[in-house]
Each structure stands twice: as C-alpha cells, then as structure tokens.
Design an enzyme around this catalytic site. Sequence first.
Site, PDB file in Angstrom:
ATOM      1  N   ASP A 120       0.557  -1.648   0.303  1.00  0.00           N
ATOM      2  CA  ASP A 120       0.355  -0.156   0.102  1.00  0.00           C
ATOM      3  C   ASP A 120       0.752   1.019  -0.318  1.00  0.00           C
ATOM      4  OD1 ASP A 120      -2.432   1.416   1.109  1.00  0.00           O
ATOM      5  OD2 ASP A 120      -3.372   0.357   0.194  1.00  0.00           O
ATOM      6  N   ASP A 203      -5.907   5.246  -5.584  1.00  0.00           N
ATOM      7  CA  ASP A 203      -6.308   5.787  -5.065  1.00  0.00           C
ATOM      8  C   ASP A 203      -6.640   7.212  -5.139  1.00  0.00           C
ATOM      9  OD1 ASP A 203      -7.836   6.802  -2.262  1.00  0.00           O
ATOM     10  OD2 ASP A 203      -5.698   6.083  -1.503  1.00  0.00           O
ATOM     11  N   ASP A 265     -13.190   4.315   5.455  1.00  0.00           N
ATOM     12  CA  ASP A 265     -12.111   2.734   5.056  1.00  0.00           C
ATOM     13  C   ASP A 265     -12.117   2.498   6.589  1.00  0.00           C
ATOM     14  OD1 ASP A 265     -10.507   4.033   3.653  1.00  0.00           O
ATOM     15  OD2 ASP A 265      -9.039   4.858   4.324  1.00  0.00           O
TER      16      ASP A 265
END
Length: 573
Positions: A120, A203, A265
Amino acid sequence: RHYSSQMMAALRLWRWTAVVLAIPGLAMVGAAQVPAHRPGTQQTSNSVDSVSGGNEPGPGPNSLAQTPPMGWMSWEIFRCETNCTSHPTSCVNAQLYTTMADRLAADGYLAAGYNTVSIDDCWEAWLQRGPTGNPTVPLSGDPHRFPAGMKAVGDHMHSVGVRFGIYSDEGTQTCGGFPGSKGYERLDADTFASWGVDYLKLDGCYNNASGFVVGYPAMGSALQHSGRNITYSCSWPAYLGGNESAKPWAAMIAAGCNSWRNWEDIQCGWSSLIQIIEHWGAWGRALAPWAGPGHWHDPDMLLIGNGCLTTPEEQTQLALWAISAAPLIMGNDLRNVSAESKAVLLNRGAIAIDQDPLGRMGFRVNVSDGPAAAQVWARELEGGDVAVALFNKGGGTPAGIRLVAPEEYCSANTYGFGFGHSLQTCAAAVAANASVSGRCGVQGFFYYSEEYNGQCNCALDSCAARTPNGVYSVYVVDPAAPPSGTDIVLDFDLVFPFPSPSGDVGSVEAVTQTELSPEPRGSTSVATTAHVHDVWSDTSLGVFTSTFTATDVPHHGTAFLRLTKQSARAHAA
C-alpha cells in the site's frame, strides 16, 4: 451474462457523452476509437464493451478478475510506518512484503485462493512531479527500505507463486504525501509492468471528481497498453460520498476498473464494521446490477485475524462479504493470526460462495424490527443454489453480560459514554467506571442500543426506574453469565424465487424467534422444499419445507447456509 436495463441505459449515455482524452505518448479517443486489447488476454462476450459497442470514455473492460480478487494488503495494520529503526518488523519495507508472501504460500492461504500480496502507500522514494517534474523519470522504491528495488520484491513473490500488488494515486500526491500518478499514467503503468506488477490499487487523494473522470480512464488505458495483465482497483467512488445510486458506475467499468472502493475506510473494530455492513445493506440492491465478472464493489479489507473482532463477528464479515461478491483482501499480520481466525479465513464453503462463477452480487433482502434487528442476506449462485446469511445484529449477549430488560432504558441516575460502542465495549466501560464517583454503580447495570449507533449509558444504582423504549435494552455486567444467542427463522419464500435487486426491502415485527418473512407474493399451492447446508461446519442439516430455523445464532454472529431447492419428485423420493 445479462446486463440490466439500468446498466445498458447508463452505458449508452456515456457512449454519447464521451470525451477525448489526451495522454502523453498515447492517443486514445474515447468516442471513436477503442485501444487494442491488452496482450495475453481475451475479450469475451461477458465484457461490457461487447454489449454496449465499446464507445465509452476509456479502454473498456480488460477481461481480468472474472471472480472477486483475493489476497493480502498492508494498510490496515502497517499503515505508513517508515521508521524501520524503531519498528524493524512492522515497517513498510521489502522484508515485510517478502515475509507476507512466504506466509501466504506456506500457511495455506495461497492454496485457498488468496493469491496476491499488495504493497500500500509509503513505499516510494521522493520524486519531484507535477508541472515542474521530469516526465521521463520513473517511480522507484525508497532506497533504504527497498534496497534491491521493487522488481526484486516482485520476483520473490512470483518465486513462491504469489502475485505482486502495488499502490499509487490518481492525484498529485498519494494520501501519505508520496509522488502521485496524475499526468504520469503511461510512465507509471509501464514502470509497474517492467517490475512484474499484477495488481494496482489507485487511490484518489489530491484530486477531485472532475479529475477522476479523466485520470482513472487514463490509467486504465495505460495499463492495457503496458503489455502486462494488471488487475486494476480504483478508489474513484470512495471520494464521491455515500449516495451509491448517484455514482458513475458505467464510467468506471469503461475505465477498465476491475474493482472499486465504494465508501469509507474500514477501521479495526465492530463500530466501523457495522457501519459498512449497514451501508451495504441500505444500498445493496442499487449496487447489485453493476457488479459482475470483471468489475466488483469493494467494501474494504477483511479485519479477520487482528484481534479486534470476536469470532462470530469475524464470521459475519466473511459471510456478508461473500454474499456481496466482494474482494477478499486480508488486512492482518499473517504472522499472528489465531487458529480460530485462520479457520474462518480458510473456510472453503464461504470462499466458494464469494468466488461463485455466476458472478451475481447478493444483497440484504429483509430485516426485523426490535432489539435483535436480525437480517437476512442472500445471493443467487450458479446452478440455482442460494447462499443465505442470517445475521444476528443485536440479539443475545456475549459472555459476561446478562440481559435484564429488553426494550427499556434506565430513566434516572445515569452516566453516558456516548456512541460507537459494541455491547462488549460498553460493558467494559461500565466495569472500568464502577468505582468512579458520579459515574457507574458497583451493581454494573447499564442500557445500550445497537440500533441507535451503539449508545452506551450506565446506571449509578440498580436501574429500578425504567422507561419502555424499543431501541434500548437494560443489561448488567455478570462475569458468570454464559453467552446467549438468538433463534432466527427463515421463510424459504423470501429467497425462492430469488428477489430482484429492484424490489423493496420488507420488514416484519420482531417475535420471540426473530422471523424473517417475505412480502406477500400471492397464494401458492406448493410449499418450497430445500436442502440446507451449513457453511461454517461444512455439514448437511437436512431437507426442510417452507422454513428453516437457525438456532442460537451468536450475538453479532451469522448462520451461513447454502440452500438447494428440491424438485417435487426429488422431495417425494
């Protein structure tokens, strides 16, 4: 696969409102030209571009992710920890990801289908980008944390049979402040391909809705021109608010997105998980027509194995993710997963439902009133079977808590702990404040509402003064109290025939056994008979007619079933 009239209408709209996208080094005209399909893949009749004519902005579907992606991702536990001196075993570096790839392969996860390890945010070396950046300088890993480079990390993953996932951002920066891919889509896609990347999470920080319309198709096209099959996970809709019916799903499919993060999230705890469950419950019918082979809604990572959920709560997350045809991306530390959590993650029946090749997303079809707030979720499977999850949202109690008075609250001498609690965290707060003056009494009485955002209040006395109210219940902390569950009765007519996503959600009054019944469909002369298979225990529970009762479903737990409708002839035999 059949596409809904809603999807077809939206795709036609995008076809006629197509825009021309100009990318350095790549000519792509969304309204008149579809880029050549990616090498190594095959276009199929299931692809949206074959149905709609392929004239939407973006490259169109890439034929990847015919079932929801599965794997492991670092963000939930390891976040943006870059201090490897203080945190040598939990920082974002090459060792972390090669270790997780090894664990994925050695501990049975890879064999079960969890086939990708995804890096990530916060892996990158600093690089000047934007208008003053050099458009020919590629991204690279931080030289101290990835000293052999990113390709070496990917090579190790591939050597143990694991796919290599990486992260970037369709903005000027990543969410962690590292270089973003906005305006550099072709360069970054080619860079990722040269490293052997198999999966990209893109993202959406430091950009906006109008930028997404251009940027996500740009990266999708760049990936499809990179010469490598790279599954494409888009965070586009997560930045567009909570109204799932207003998001441009046709554009995301046309951009080549294989999955997309829809909403907030997830955080490690029941209060976050239940918010996402309720969001999916509310919007599932609207979302279902847009999910299918090659493009999936993503409610975020699995918390299973982190110690922040009970085992029944972990089962509930996996069951509802599987019903929703969601990606199964673990967000844990594979070195520290308990045997109980591992058994949940590796449950073959649950994974088979999630990966069902029919590719139809399920949804919540009914919910009861009252404190138990039991819910039924269902998904149509290949061959006519139906997967059913009977979710006990608020009924029963965990160990150490005893129900005193349902549908009442303490109306005098109380102290509040606010909202966002589970029943367990509320009880823990009550116990911790039992001797604090002016707060909770030593008797341990409190009232709580699962339905009202986890509101928690304790009583300074024995809660003798009570007021009826349907959303609260009174409890007492009792270390000797065993756990208790709720019986849930399923009416087969709720799922046979399977309801349309466009139907209304029914509601029934809560009863002693929380019965989930369908809206009236008219009289029928033949009762529905079905074989019921328990997914958690992988055992046959027998053949039942009209209804099935799941007994003692744990608090926050889910009975997970696979139903096979029996023909009249087979039942008679």
